[in-house]
Design a protein around this motif. Structure first.
Motif, PDB file in Angstrom:
ATOM      1  N   ILE A   1      53.364  44.701  43.399  1.00  0.00           N
ATOM      2  CA  ILE A   1      52.646  43.963  44.532  1.00  0.00           C
ATOM      3  C   ILE A   1      53.436  42.785  44.918  1.00  0.00           C
ATOM      4  N   THR A   2      54.094  42.158  43.796  1.00  0.00           N
ATOM      5  CA  THR A   2      54.791  40.672  44.416  1.00  0.00           C
ATOM      6  C   THR A   2      55.677  40.870  45.369  1.00  0.00           C
ATOM      7  N   PRO A   3      56.873  41.711  45.202  1.00  0.00           N
ATOM      8  CA  PRO A   3      58.043  41.947  46.134  1.00  0.00           C
ATOM      9  C   PRO A   3      57.269  42.720  47.494  1.00  0.00           C
ATOM     10  N   MET A   4      56.085  43.298  47.359  1.00  0.00           N
ATOM     11  CA  MET A   4      55.514  43.720  48.463  1.00  0.00           C
ATOM     12  C   MET A   4      54.842  42.728  49.416  1.00  0.00           C
TER      13      MET A   4
ATOM     14  N   THR B   1      50.218  33.997  43.261  1.00  0.00           N
ATOM     15  CA  THR B   1      49.117  33.847  42.294  1.00  0.00           C
ATOM     16  C   THR B   1      47.758  33.821  42.933  1.00  0.00           C
ATOM     17  N   LEU B   2      47.619  33.090  44.070  1.00  0.00           N
ATOM     18  CA  LEU B   2      46.136  33.138  44.669  1.00  0.00           C
ATOM     19  C   LEU B   2      45.863  34.315  45.247  1.00  0.00           C
ATOM     20  N   LEU B   3      46.650  35.357  45.795  1.00  0.00           N
ATOM     21  CA  LEU B   3      46.515  36.560  46.372  1.00  0.00           C
ATOM     22  C   LEU B   3      46.242  37.459  45.447  1.00  0.00           C
ATOM     23  N   LEU B   4      47.007  37.257  44.155  1.00  0.00           N
ATOM     24  CA  LEU B   4      46.303  38.212  43.130  1.00  0.00           C
ATOM     25  C   LEU B   4      45.140  37.827  42.586  1.00  0.00           C
ATOM     26  N   ALA B   5      44.484  36.919  42.509  1.00  0.00           N
ATOM     27  CA  ALA B   5      43.280  36.587  42.421  1.00  0.00           C
ATOM     28  C   ALA B   5      42.242  37.403  43.090  1.00  0.00           C
ATOM     29  N   LEU B   6      42.614  37.661  44.449  1.00  0.00           N
ATOM     30  CA  LEU B   6      41.889  38.356  45.341  1.00  0.00           C
ATOM     31  C   LEU B   6      41.840  39.892  44.718  1.00  0.00           C
ATOM     32  N   PHE B   7      42.843  40.172  43.958  1.00  0.00           N
ATOM     33  CA  PHE B   7      42.660  41.602  43.433  1.00  0.00           C
ATOM     34  C   PHE B   7      41.604  41.766  42.156  1.00  0.00           C
ATOM     35  N   GLY B   8      41.572  40.536  41.559  1.00  0.00           N
ATOM     36  CA  GLY B   8      40.533  40.243  40.398  1.00  0.00           C
ATOM     37  C   GLY B   8      39.127  40.390  41.193  1.00  0.00           C
ATOM     38  N   VAL B   9      38.893  39.627  42.310  1.00  0.00           N
ATOM     39  CA  VAL B   9      37.656  39.627  42.728  1.00  0.00           C
ATOM     40  C   VAL B   9      37.332  41.102  43.260  1.00  0.00           C
ATOM     41  N   GLY B  10      38.341  41.777  43.980  1.00  0.00           N
ATOM     42  CA  GLY B  10      37.969  42.984  44.429  1.00  0.00           C
ATOM     43  C   GLY B  10      37.756  43.861  43.369  1.00  0.00           C
ATOM     44  N   ALA B  11      38.395  43.734  42.274  1.00  0.00           N
ATOM     45  CA  ALA B  11      38.224  44.609  41.005  1.00  0.00           C
ATOM     46  C   ALA B  11      36.862  44.463  40.526  1.00  0.00           C
TER      47      ALA B  11
ATOM     48  N   ALA C   1      64.783  55.315  44.804  1.00  0.00           N
ATOM     49  CA  ALA C   1      65.473  56.072  45.780  1.00  0.00           C
ATOM     50  C   ALA C   1      65.725  55.582  47.122  1.00  0.00           C
ATOM     51  N   GLY C   2      65.388  54.172  47.192  1.00  0.00           N
ATOM     52  CA  GLY C   2      65.622  53.715  48.419  1.00  0.00           C
ATOM     53  C   GLY C   2      64.625  54.003  49.642  1.00  0.00           C
ATOM     54  N   PHE C   3      63.352  54.394  49.066  1.00  0.00           N
ATOM     55  CA  PHE C   3      62.307  54.367  49.985  1.00  0.00           C
ATOM     56  C   PHE C   3      61.644  53.251  50.902  1.00  0.00           C
ATOM     57  N   GLY C   4      62.085  52.195  50.330  1.00  0.00           N
ATOM     58  CA  GLY C   4      61.382  50.959  50.733  1.00  0.00           C
ATOM     59  C   GLY C   4      60.552  50.321  50.133  1.00  0.00           C
ATOM     60  N   VAL C   5      60.167  49.079  50.148  1.00  0.00           N
ATOM     61  CA  VAL C   5      59.528  48.077  48.983  1.00  0.00           C
ATOM     62  C   VAL C   5      58.013  48.579  48.886  1.00  0.00           C
TER      63      VAL C   5
END
Length: 404
Positions: free
Chosen positions: A223-226, A239-249, A350-354
């Motif tokens: 998720i970080t490189p994305m 870090t702040l964006l990943l906190a959104l994942f925790g809120v959603g979870a 395989a090079g399909f993109g980030v």
């Protein structure tokens, strides 16, 4: 809801914190112990290996023990593992300590789920499990960021001392709040517990967990490189964006538990379908800075909506050995973590993109739907066969409990 669920949530909070905090402390540990980052990464693998081995093993050997005593004993082992991590003199000692810390993880959630469901009526079983898992999701919002900041400011050893203190608080809460007359040990022995796991629907249910949460980790592991390469966020914002994942979870976990009490199968299939849709839409969601946070939030929401239903599904398919099956499901979660990350990495290599790991995750979610459907189909066929034998006047040698 009984206060005993709070004690289980405190233990889950400590376990969730120690599981995920190592990712943020890898550079600090590597510098202090004079090892490479890849070598420090083995500390994450050692913990996961402890979960996979400890979950079924500890659940089986403690099958006949009173469950409150088992939960307290598991948290004692958790405290020991984290305390040794805090004072480990070198890398190899820390590697062993991380393995020991992971041993009680799966068994605690497995036995805890059985205790949680025994404390409430049948109409609130999924909700009780979701409240125990609440400690795990809140750890991603509060515990991991705070523990990571503590490790960066005070040293990584201070983090593991703090986690040990959380474990001690959980032990006190379990002793005070979990009733002694609830959650007695199983009346069957280890061999009987293991025989109950031979059922094909049980293995299909475990396979659903591996595929379903493998879908999550296929995307979340990258998720970080994305966020940085595709959506254009600075690394300091991750870090702040990943906190959104925790809120959603957290929201998804609570809603999934409530919905599963009304329809376990419907919530499971709906959650996996929603997860697949979100993952399929990830390449679009990650294109802009306004849609990417929404994608992270929805990823946590849809993935953890299936957490409680998956746990209950496994427990129902193995009604003769719920503690062992429930603990084995935690090992399946960790296999999903490793397998999902590996499959996502293949898509990247395989090079399909980030954002390609998310599309690989969407395929895994579809696979999870298929495996779950097969589990229920096998149950229906076995139920029909058992009914036919009873109508014909025959008593089946071993009748299985069939629930939908």
């Amino acid at each position: 809801m009984p206060l005993a669920l709070l004690a289980l949530a405190v233990g889950a909070f400590g376990i969730g914190t120690t599981e995920f905090v190592m990712m943020g402390l890898l550079p600090n540990v590597a510098d202090d112990l004079h090892i490479t980052i890849p070598a420090a990464g083995h500390l994450v693998s050692a913990y996961a290996l402890g979960v996979v081995i400890g979950a079924p093993l500890l659940a089986a050997v403690t099958a006949r023990m009173p469950r409150r005593r088992v939960l307290i004993g598991l948290m004692v082992l958790f405290v020991v593992g984290n305390a040794v991590s805090a004072v480990a003199p070198d890398y190899h000692w820390l590697l062993v300590a991380r393995f020991v810390s992971g041993l009680p993880h799966g068994a605690f959630f497995g036995v805890g789920a059985v205790v949680a469901t025994s404390l409430v009526g049948p109409e609130r079983k999924a909700r009780s499990v979701s409240l125990m898992f609440l400690g795990l999701t809140v750890a991603n919002i509060v515990g991991v960021p705070v523990a990571t900041a503590m490790g960066q400011q005070l040293g990584w050893r201070a983090t593991f001392l703090a986690v040990s203190a959380i474990g001690l608080a959980a032990i006190a809460a379990l002793a005070a709040l979990v009733p002694a007359d609830h959650g007695h040990g199983s009346a069957v022995g280890v061999r009987s517990e293991l025989r109950a796991l031979k059922s094909l629907p049980v293995w299909l249910a475990l396979g659903t967990t591996v595929a379903g949460f493998g879908a999550l980790f296929s995307a979340y592991s990258y998720i970080t490189p994305m966020l940085t390469d595709a959506a254009g966020f600075a690394e300091s914002s991750v870090t702040l964006l990943l906190a959104l994942f925790g809120v959603g979870a957290t929201i998804g976990n609570l809603l999934g538990g409530r919905l599963a009490d009304h329809s376990l199968r419907g919530t499971l299939f709906g959650g996996l379908t929603s997860l697949g849709v979100v993952l399929a839409a990830f390449p679009l969601l990650m294109r802009t800075e306004w849609s990417a946070p929404l994608g992270v939030l929805l990823l946590g929401f849809t993935a953890f909506m299936t957490g409680s239903p998956l746990q209950l599904m496994v427990m129902e398919k193995a009604s003769a050995a719920p503690s062992l099956a429930s603990s084995a499901n935690q090992a399946a979660f960790n296999l999903a973590n490793a397998g999902g990350a590996w499959i996502g990495g293949l898509a990247l290599a395989a090079g399909f993109g980030v954002t390609s790991p998310a599309l690989a995750g969407a395929l895994l979610a579809v696979l999870g739907l298929g495996v779950a459907g097969a589990a229920y189909a096998v149950d229906r066929r076995r139920g029909a066969a058992t009914t036919g034998r009873l109508v014909a006047g025959h008593v089946p040698v071993e009748a299985e409990s069939v629930r939908s």
